[in-house]
Write a protein that holds these residues in place. Structure first.
Motif, PDB file in Angstrom:
ATOM      1  N   LYS A 187       0.899  -1.224  -0.033  1.00  0.00           N
ATOM      2  CA  LYS A 187       0.028   0.034  -0.005  1.00  0.00           C
ATOM      3  C   LYS A 187       0.850   1.251  -0.056  1.00  0.00           C
ATOM      4  O   LYS A 187       0.497   2.259  -0.821  1.00  0.00           O
ATOM      5  N   ALA A 188       1.978   1.244   0.724  1.00  0.00           N
ATOM      6  CA  ALA A 188       2.925   2.397   0.542  1.00  0.00           C
ATOM      7  C   ALA A 188       3.457   2.588  -0.503  1.00  0.00           C
ATOM      8  O   ALA A 188       3.756   3.492  -1.021  1.00  0.00           O
ATOM      9  N   SER A 190       2.409   1.560  -3.470  1.00  0.00           N
ATOM     10  CA  SER A 190       1.304   2.009  -4.329  1.00  0.00           C
ATOM     11  C   SER A 190       0.946   3.528  -4.105  1.00  0.00           C
ATOM     12  O   SER A 190       1.163   4.243  -5.204  1.00  0.00           O
ATOM     13  N   LYS A 191       1.204   4.188  -2.937  1.00  0.00           N
ATOM     14  CA  LYS A 191       0.934   5.535  -2.724  1.00  0.00           C
ATOM     15  C   LYS A 191       2.177   6.317  -3.326  1.00  0.00           C
ATOM     16  O   LYS A 191       1.943   7.408  -4.003  1.00  0.00           O
ATOM     17  N   LYS A 194       2.165   6.200  -7.253  1.00  0.00           N
ATOM     18  CA  LYS A 194       1.116   7.150  -7.924  1.00  0.00           C
ATOM     19  C   LYS A 194       1.554   8.747  -7.790  1.00  0.00           C
ATOM     20  O   LYS A 194       1.703   9.372  -8.797  1.00  0.00           O
ATOM     21  N   ALA A 195       2.234   9.040  -6.745  1.00  0.00           N
ATOM     22  CA  ALA A 195       2.348  10.245  -6.500  1.00  0.00           C
ATOM     23  C   ALA A 195       3.712  10.643  -7.185  1.00  0.00           C
ATOM     24  O   ALA A 195       3.779  11.757  -8.054  1.00  0.00           O
ATOM     25  N   TRP A 215      -6.423   9.588 -10.266  1.00  0.00           N
ATOM     26  CA  TRP A 215      -5.558  10.193  -9.002  1.00  0.00           C
ATOM     27  C   TRP A 215      -6.558   9.958  -7.784  1.00  0.00           C
ATOM     28  O   TRP A 215      -5.916  10.063  -6.674  1.00  0.00           O
ATOM     29  N   ASP A 218      -6.870   3.736  -5.864  1.00  0.00           N
ATOM     30  CA  ASP A 218      -5.702   2.912  -5.572  1.00  0.00           C
ATOM     31  C   ASP A 218      -4.903   2.432  -6.670  1.00  0.00           C
ATOM     32  O   ASP A 218      -5.557   1.852  -7.838  1.00  0.00           O
TER      33      ASP A 218
END
Length: 363
Positions: A187-188, A190-191, A194-195, A215, A218
Motif C-alpha cells: 500500500k505504501a 502504491s501511494k 502514484k505520487a 488520481w 488505488d
C-alpha cells in the motif's frame, strides 16, 4: 496457417493498405520484417551435413525483436546469464500496475510514459528500503521487465521486478535481510508510485491529458515471496524476448478469424478466443515498443555501474546467514542443433548470402 508469421504474410499487406495513412513507422517495420522472415528477402545460409556431406540452403531469420520465430535462442541465453547472477537468498516478485483508465494515455505517449513507469516504480522501492521498520539499508538491488500485454492480447502495461530479499547498507557495510514472507508494504509502494508518476507527468507537461479520476483510486502493487530467483526468471524470460503471443497459442485460422488459447488469472482451464484477423494484427502491433526502448532495466547493486561486484555481495549475504545457504544447481537444455533432413547429422554453416546473392561470409 498456425503461426504469427504466416498470418502476417497472408494478411499483412491488406493491413498495411488499410492503415497506410495512420500507421506508426515502427509497426510498418515489424510487419515488413515478419513477412520477410525466413524467406529469400532475408538471404540464405548455406550448410553442409558433416555426416553425409549433403548441402542445404536455409533462409535466414529477420532478427526483429517482435518476431516469435527469432527470439527463442535469445530467451535461453538471457535466462542462462541471469541464473548465473542470482544471489544466495530468498527473492520477491513485485509487480506495479496502472489503472485501466490510464492505459489509453500511456499508449498515446509510450516513450515518456514507459520511462516514467520505470523511474517512479523503482524510486518507490528505493525510498522505502532504508526504513528501519522494513529493511533498514539504503542500497537494494533489483531488475525490472516491462510487459504490455494481457492473456488475450489486450493492452495492459505493467512492470515486474525480481528483488533479492534484503539490501546493502552504506553505513555499516553489511547485508540486511528482509523477512522471507515480506519485503515492503504494497500500500505504501502504491501511494509513492502514484505520487511520483503524477509529478513526472507534470514535469513532462502531459498531466492535463490524464483523466482526473485515476488520481482518486488505488494503484495496484503486488508482492510475492519466492524461495529463489529461478522461478521468477523462468516466469519472466518469455516476456523479455518473446512476443505478445507465441505460435503455440494459435489454434487455427479460418474464415478470417484467429482462434487463440488463453487462461484466465487463477484458473488452469484453457479457453478459446476468436479474433477477426485485422483485430488480431492490431492487438499484436499495439505491443510494439518505441524504437530503441530498453524493456529490461537494472537498479541498485544489480546495475552494471555499481562499484560492488556480485561476488562481493554474495559473500556479504553468506556472512549474514552464517555461510549456511547454498544455491540450487540450475541446468538448461542446450540449443537444439540444426540437423540434416536426410540423415539427421549435424549441419555446419559454410557461407551466408545477402538477398542480392552477394557472398557475405564463408568458412
Amino acid at each position: 496457417m498456425n503461426s504469427v508469421n504466416e498470418i502476417f504474410r497472408t494478411f499483412g499487406p491488406e493491413y498495411l493498405q488499410y492503415y497506410a495513412n495512420s500507421m506508426p513507422k515502427t509497426h510498418r517495420k515489424v510487419i515488413d520484417a515478419m513477412i520477410a522472415c525466413r524467406t529469400e528477402s532475408c538471404g540464405l545460409g548455406l550448410y553442409q551435413c558433416e555426416q553425409c556431406g549433403e548441402s542445404h540452403q536455409l533462409y535466414r531469420s529477420c532478427g526483429n525483436r517482435r518476431c516469435p520465430t527469432c527470439q527463442q535462442h535469445k530467451t535461453r541465453q538471457w535466462l542462462q546469464k541471469q541464473s548465473e547472477r542470482q544471489l544466495p537468498t530468498h527473492h520477491f516478485l513485485i509487480t506495479f500496475t496502472v489503472p485501466e483508465k490510464l492505459r489509453p494515455f500511456i499508449r498515446k505517449n509510450q516513450r515518456a510514459a514507459y520511462s516514467a513507469l520505470f523511474k517512479t516504480s523503482s524510486e518507490a522501492i528505493k525510498k522505502l528500503a532504508p526504513d528501519r521498520h522494513y529493511i533498514g539499508a539504503d542500497l537494494p538491488g533489483f531488475f525490472g521487465v516491462l510487459h504490455t500485454s494481457g492473456r488475450t492480447l489486450q493492452y495492459h502495461p505493467h512492470i515486474h521486478y525480481i528483488v533479492p530479499g534484503g539490501a546493502l547498507s552504506s553505513i555499516d557495510g553489511r547485508w540486511h535481510p528482509s523477512r522471507t514472507d515480506f519485503y515492503l508494504p504494497v500500500k505504501a509502494l502504491s501511494k509513492i508510485f502514484k505520487a511520483k508518476f503524477r509529478d513526472q507527468m507534470k514535469q513532462a507537461r502531459l498531466f492535463d491529458q490524464i483523466p482526473s479520476e485515476v488520481w482518486h483510486i488505488d494503484w495496484n502493487v503486488d508482492s510475492q515471496a519466492v524461495p529463489s530467483s529461478q522461478a521468477c526468471l523462468k516466469y519472466l524470460a518469455p516476456y523479455v524476448f518473446k512476443v505478445a503471443i507465441s505460435n503455440s497459442r494459435i489454434l487455427k485460422v479460418e474464415d478470417r478469424t484467429v482462434l487463440i488459447r488463453y487462461k484466465k488469472p487463477h484458473s488452469n482451464r484453457l479457453r478459446t478466443l476468436p479474433l477477426e484477423i485485422m483485430e488480431f494484427i492490431r492487438r499484436f502491433l499495439q505491443h510494439v515498443l518505441p524504437t530503441g526502448f530498453m524493456k529490461v532495466r537494472y537498479y541498485g547493486f544489480m546495475n552494471p555501474n555499481c562499484e560492488l561486484s556480485l561476488d562481493r555481495i554474495r559473500a556479504l549475504i553468506k556472512i549474514s546467514y552464517g555461510f549456511s545457504l547454498v544455491l540450487p544447481k540450475v541446468t538448461f537444455e542446450p540449443r537444439p542443433p540444426i540437423t540434416c533432413p536426410s540423415c539427421g547429422g549435424p549441419l555446419k554453416l559454410r557461407s551466408l548470402l545477402w538477398p542480392a546473392k552477394i557472398l557475405l561470409w564463408s568458412g
